[in-house]
Write a protein that holds these residues in place. Sequence first.
Motif, short mmCIF file in Angstrom:
data_model
loop_
_atom_site.label_atom_id
_atom_site.label_comp_id
_atom_site.label_asym_id
_atom_site.label_seq_id
_atom_site.Cartn_x
_atom_site.Cartn_y
_atom_site.Cartn_z
N LEU A 1 0.84 -1.21 0.00
CA LEU A 1 0.00 0.00 0.00
C LEU A 1 0.87 1.25 0.00
CD1 LEU A 1 -2.73 1.37 0.23
CD2 LEU A 1 -2.64 1.04 2.69
N THR B 1 1.55 6.83 -6.78
CA THR B 1 0.50 7.79 -7.15
C THR B 1 0.98 9.21 -6.95
OG1 THR B 1 -0.98 6.14 -6.27
CG2 THR B 1 -1.94 8.23 -6.85
N ASP C 1 3.03 10.08 -9.82
CA ASP C 1 2.17 10.27 -10.99
C ASP C 1 1.58 11.68 -11.00
OD1 ASP C 1 2.53 7.89 -12.17
OD2 ASP C 1 0.71 6.94 -11.39
N PHE D 1 1.83 14.62 -13.80
CA PHE D 1 0.68 15.28 -14.42
C PHE D 1 0.80 16.79 -14.29
CE2 PHE D 1 -2.07 11.38 -13.28
CZ PHE D 1 -1.58 10.72 -14.39
N MET E 1 -4.09 22.16 -9.05
CA MET E 1 -4.80 21.06 -8.39
C MET E 1 -3.88 19.87 -8.20
SD MET E 1 -6.42 18.01 -9.09
CE MET E 1 -6.96 17.88 -10.78
N ASN F 1 -2.59 18.28 -4.59
CA ASN F 1 -2.85 16.91 -4.18
C ASN F 1 -1.57 16.10 -4.00
OD1 ASN F 1 -5.57 17.17 -3.94
ND2 ASN F 1 -5.97 16.66 -6.09
N VAL G 1 -4.64 9.62 -16.40
CA VAL G 1 -5.31 10.18 -15.22
C VAL G 1 -6.37 9.19 -14.71
CG1 VAL G 1 -6.71 12.07 -14.35
CG2 VAL G 1 -4.86 12.53 -15.93
N CYS H 1 -4.69 6.57 -12.74
CA CYS H 1 -4.31 7.12 -11.44
C CYS H 1 -5.52 7.18 -10.52
CB CYS H 1 -3.71 8.50 -11.65
SG CYS H 1 -3.04 9.21 -10.17
N THR I 1 -6.20 3.84 -9.10
CA THR I 1 -5.27 3.51 -8.01
C THR I 1 -5.67 4.22 -6.73
OG1 THR I 1 -3.64 3.67 -9.79
CG2 THR I 1 -2.83 3.17 -7.60
N ILE I 2 -6.03 5.50 -6.88
CA ILE I 2 -6.45 6.28 -5.70
C ILE I 2 -7.64 5.62 -5.02
CG2 ILE I 2 -7.67 8.40 -5.11
CD1 ILE I 2 -4.94 9.17 -5.19
N ILE J 1 -6.42 2.72 -3.06
CA ILE J 1 -5.75 3.14 -1.82
C ILE J 1 -6.79 3.49 -0.77
CG2 ILE J 1 -4.30 4.93 -0.78
CD1 ILE J 1 -2.85 5.14 -3.48
N LEU K 1 -7.14 1.63 2.83
CA LEU K 1 -7.00 2.36 4.09
C LEU K 1 -8.23 2.17 4.95
CD1 LEU K 1 -5.30 5.68 2.97
CD2 LEU K 1 -4.39 4.00 4.54
N GLU L 1 -8.56 8.96 8.98
CA GLU L 1 -8.36 10.35 8.53
C GLU L 1 -7.71 10.38 7.15
OE1 GLU L 1 -6.10 12.27 11.53
OE2 GLU L 1 -7.82 12.48 12.87
N THR L 2 -6.67 9.51 6.99
CA THR L 2 -6.00 9.53 5.68
C THR L 2 -6.94 9.08 4.59
OG1 THR L 2 -4.54 8.15 6.99
CG2 THR L 2 -3.58 9.27 5.16
N GLN M 1 -8.81 12.01 3.49
CA GLN M 1 -7.97 12.91 2.68
C GLN M 1 -7.86 12.38 1.25
OE1 GLN M 1 -4.42 13.10 5.19
NE2 GLN M 1 -4.40 15.31 4.86
N ILE M 2 -7.63 11.06 1.16
CA ILE M 2 -7.52 10.44 -0.17
C ILE M 2 -8.84 10.61 -0.92
CG2 ILE M 2 -7.10 8.28 -1.39
CD1 ILE M 2 -4.61 8.94 -0.07
N ILE N 1 -8.85 13.86 -2.67
CA ILE N 1 -8.04 13.82 -3.89
C ILE N 1 -8.82 13.12 -5.00
CG2 ILE N 1 -5.90 12.94 -4.88
CD1 ILE N 1 -4.63 13.12 -2.15
N ASP O 1 -11.21 15.49 -6.71
CA ASP O 1 -10.50 16.40 -7.63
C ASP O 1 -10.20 15.69 -8.94
OD1 ASP O 1 -10.56 18.52 -6.01
OD2 ASP O 1 -8.48 18.39 -5.31
N LEU O 2 -9.69 14.45 -8.83
CA LEU O 2 -9.29 13.72 -10.02
C LEU O 2 -10.50 13.37 -10.87
CD1 LEU O 2 -6.41 11.28 -9.06
CD2 LEU O 2 -6.33 13.35 -10.42
N TYR P 1 -13.20 15.04 -11.15
CA TYR P 1 -13.59 16.26 -11.86
C TYR P 1 -12.69 16.47 -13.06
CZ TYR P 1 -14.69 21.15 -12.60
OH TYR P 1 -15.05 22.33 -13.14
N ARG P 2 -11.38 16.25 -12.86
CA ARG P 2 -10.41 16.45 -13.94
C ARG P 2 -10.66 15.45 -15.08
NH1 ARG P 2 -7.84 19.73 -16.91
NH2 ARG P 2 -5.93 18.91 -17.82
#
Lengths: 286, 67
Positions: free
Chosen positions: A239, A246, A249, A253, A265, A269, B7, B10, B13-14, B17, B21, B39-40, B43-44, B47, B50-51, B53-54
């Motif tokens: 992990l 990531t 990565d 980007f 952004m 991140n 993207v 990615c 993968t996020i 993760i 977690l 908590e993490t 946070q992830i 992220i 955001d991704l 949206y992108r």
Amino acid sequence: MPDWIIIIGRSFIFLLLLFITTKILGKKQISELSLFEYIAGITIGSIAGEVVTGLEANFVHGAIAMIVFGVITFLVDYISIKSKKFSDFAEGKGTVVIKDGKILENNLKKEKYTIDELSALLRQKDIFKIADVEFAVLEPRGNLSTLLKRENRPLTPKDLQMKMPSEKEPQTIIMDGNIVDEPLRNAGKGRGWLYTELEKLGVTLDNVFLGQVDSYGELTVDLYDDKIQIPSPMQRPLLLATIKKTQADLEIFSLETNCEKSKAMYKKNAAILQEVIDKLSPYLNG
Amino acid sequence: MTIASNVKQCLATIKGIEAQLSSLAVNSLDEEAQTLFHETSLQIGDIKKDLQYRVLELERNEPQYKG
């Protein structure tokens, strides 16, 4: 009645008596931490041995003596808990023999220890140089407890100012191919979870000799068949590696894009992920 | 490989993760570790948004790679 039958009978009775006495006196008696328990321990043993084999001795007398020794030890233990003064007297107190790195000759003399004996005790603790010792106490039972000087103590994570995660004790949940339910509950898991984990490892329950679960909920097993290779738990290191990948990565980007908004952004991140990596590293490393 | 597919990868993968977690947070016994993992994972999750949206933005710009 032939002698040997009497001996067998007495042996059984005294074994039982010894067992009960020690059980009542508890763990303290076995460790023989104090002076008094040391005396009581050897005497009770000798009485039992003497009476069992000495046929001319009176059986009841031996039993009485043993019970008296047991009761007195019990009382001494009891009063010692209540009174510090009494416990110092009955159980003995430690004698400081080295303080601030200097040998206290008078205390050593009082305990009738020679320098050779003191250095022998120190050597048993792998200390060959008296100058390395900050403080040493002779315990009532005759063993030596030492505190090394700060610079000679083994290095700990605290010395390196490393943050170490706290960990709960591992629970043994499979013994001899059987599930032990109580530790399983202590680990906050159920049988269903265990069967899933075993399936993940590709082993059956009756093939497992020993199974332990650590504080992260990872299962390690030892199989009867030592030729079968089972993977060690790799979830957490894997992990961490994924998070690192990531993070890289996102950095890439942020360099590749032309759109200012997206660049910001990605950068933001990537920074968050870096923070996450720093925070999680102690927990995810091995 | 286009940027969009990178993207997207990615993002996947996020998501992985985040899930791992969460599972660690549930399975850990130590309370401190539990809170930290939880908590993490939150946070992830940010992220991830955001991704996501992108990815939508990129799909709008390069409709041929939509999928």
